[in-house]
Design an enzyme around this catalytic site. Structure first.
Site, PDB file in Angstrom:
ATOM      1  N   SER A  57     -24.436 -18.315 -91.350  1.00 21.31           N
ATOM      2  CA  SER A  57     -23.553 -18.821 -92.389  1.00 21.31           C
ATOM      3  C   SER A  57     -23.923 -20.258 -92.738  1.00 21.31           C
ATOM      4  O   SER A  57     -24.244 -21.063 -91.859  1.00 21.31           O
ATOM      5  CB  SER A  57     -22.103 -18.767 -91.912  1.00 21.31           C
ATOM      6  OG  SER A  57     -21.255 -19.423 -92.844  1.00 21.31           O
ATOM      7  N   THR A 111     -18.460 -19.650 -94.360  1.00 21.48           N
ATOM      8  CA  THR A 111     -18.297 -20.123 -95.731  1.00 21.48           C
ATOM      9  C   THR A 111     -16.886 -19.825 -96.222  1.00 21.48           C
ATOM     10  O   THR A 111     -16.252 -20.652 -96.887  1.00 21.48           O
ATOM     11  CB  THR A 111     -19.333 -19.458 -96.644  1.00 21.48           C
ATOM     12  OG1 THR A 111     -20.636 -19.932 -96.293  1.00 21.48           O
ATOM     13  CG2 THR A 111     -19.077 -19.771 -98.110  1.00 21.48           C
ATOM     14  N   HIS A 155     -15.936  -9.663 -98.391  1.00 20.90           N
ATOM     15  CA  HIS A 155     -16.733  -8.459 -98.628  1.00 20.90           C
ATOM     16  C   HIS A 155     -15.922  -7.301 -99.199  1.00 20.90           C
ATOM     17  O   HIS A 155     -15.237  -7.453-100.198  1.00 20.90           O
ATOM     18  CB  HIS A 155     -17.472  -8.051 -97.353  1.00 20.90           C
ATOM     19  CG  HIS A 155     -18.413  -9.095 -96.833  1.00 20.90           C
ATOM     20  ND1 HIS A 155     -19.106  -9.954 -97.654  1.00 20.90           N
ATOM     21  CD2 HIS A 155     -18.760  -9.437 -95.563  1.00 20.90           C
ATOM     22  CE1 HIS A 155     -19.851 -10.773 -96.922  1.00 20.90           C
ATOM     23  NE2 HIS A 155     -19.658 -10.485 -95.653  1.00 20.90           N
TER      24      HIS A 155
END
Length: 286
Positions: A57, A111, A155
């Site tokens: 990340s 993030t 996601h």
């Protein structure tokens, strides 16, 4: 040259990008020794300095740039793919009502979390309450059942949260893009600085060639992608690739570096990550 060790996720975007290199189909670096691991694991691997090359990340980057360099190829930046803040159906519409409330997040080194905290600094002037780290799969049920006041999801949850009878309060990606006009820095590719500038340059070229190979012949990576995606529907895998593999994957370019620099400098200003030296993102293999 001895093969390098690399860790990346079994997600379709990573297997699509690295298929050609991993299978010795491009010139440059010999095929690497691959470890498949989700990003929460590769974040830790990078901090412990365990492998030569890793996908991790961008939020983890400030802790590892002493030993590792950010590569310009192979990573993930995107638009329209940001994390969401979800709340119960009866929660207030005003984000300011989150002041003092409990929020579940999947990680504090992601993030998603940094985008959330940057957003909350403006949208929740009263300050957040307790931050609870929960496994990703447990966050939406926790919001539904009232165990937490809000949840941060990523996601595929963008498309499934309605099934839990909960609703979207805010889109962190929309907020970031409206504020900066820049793409969202998601996953970075790093490599050991000790490899030296010449080999780092060769490595970046090999990864770029692997991306270009995948675009030129998408069918070539099909079995590799679907094998590691396990039970993912092929159409969903294609959507995943289309969302996360783009021109920034081939090369970060000026806009990509600007996005990463803006993201990490804003997070540092909020005390969320260490401040980076001016040249920390510069690639020594150029």
């Amino acid at each position: 040259m001895a093969p390098l060790t690399i860790a990346y996720s079994p997600c379709p975007n990573d297997t699509f990008v690295f298929h050609a290199w991993a299978n010795g189909l491009v010139d440059g670096e010999p095929a690497p020794r691959v470890t498949f691991a989700d990003i929460d694991l590769t974040n830790g691997m990078a901090e412990r300095g365990e492998l030569d090359v890793l996908k991790l990340s961008y939020a983890q980057l400030p802790w590892v740039l002493g030993e590792y360099a950010l590569l310009p190829s192979g990573g993930a930046l995107g638009r329209g793919c940001g994390p969401l803040v979800l709340v119960g159906p009866d929660a207030p519409e005003d984000p300011a009502a989150l002041a003092g409330k409990t929020v579940a997040v999947p990680s504090e080194r992601s993030t998603a979390y940094l985008l959330f905290r940057l957003w909350a600094a403006k949208a929740v002037p009263g300050g957040l309450g307790e931050i609870v780290v929960l496994p990703f799969r447990d966050i939406m049920p926790a919001v539904r059942d009232g165990k937490v006041d809000a949840g941060l999801v990523i996601h595929e949850a963008r498309f499934t949260y309605q099934q839990f009878g909960i609703r979207k309060l805010a889109d962190m990606g929309e907020a970031w893009e409206a504020d900066t006009g820049l793409p969202i820095p998601l996953g970075a590719i790093i490599a050991r600085r000790s490899l030296g500038a010449e080999r780092l340059g060769l490595l970046a070229g090999t990864i770029r060639a692997s991306v270009e190979y995948a675009w030129a012949d998408p069918a070539a990576s099909r079995d590799y992608v679907l094998t590691h995606a396990e039970e993912m529907d092929p159409a969903v895998a294609d959507q995943h690739i289309a969302l996360y593999v783009n021109e920034f994957t081939r090369d970060l370019g000026p806009a990509g570096y600007e996005a990463v620099s803006a993201f990490l400098s804003r997070a540092a200003a909020q005390g969320l990550v260490p401040e980076l030296p001016a040249d920390a993102l510069a690639f020594p293999g150029r």
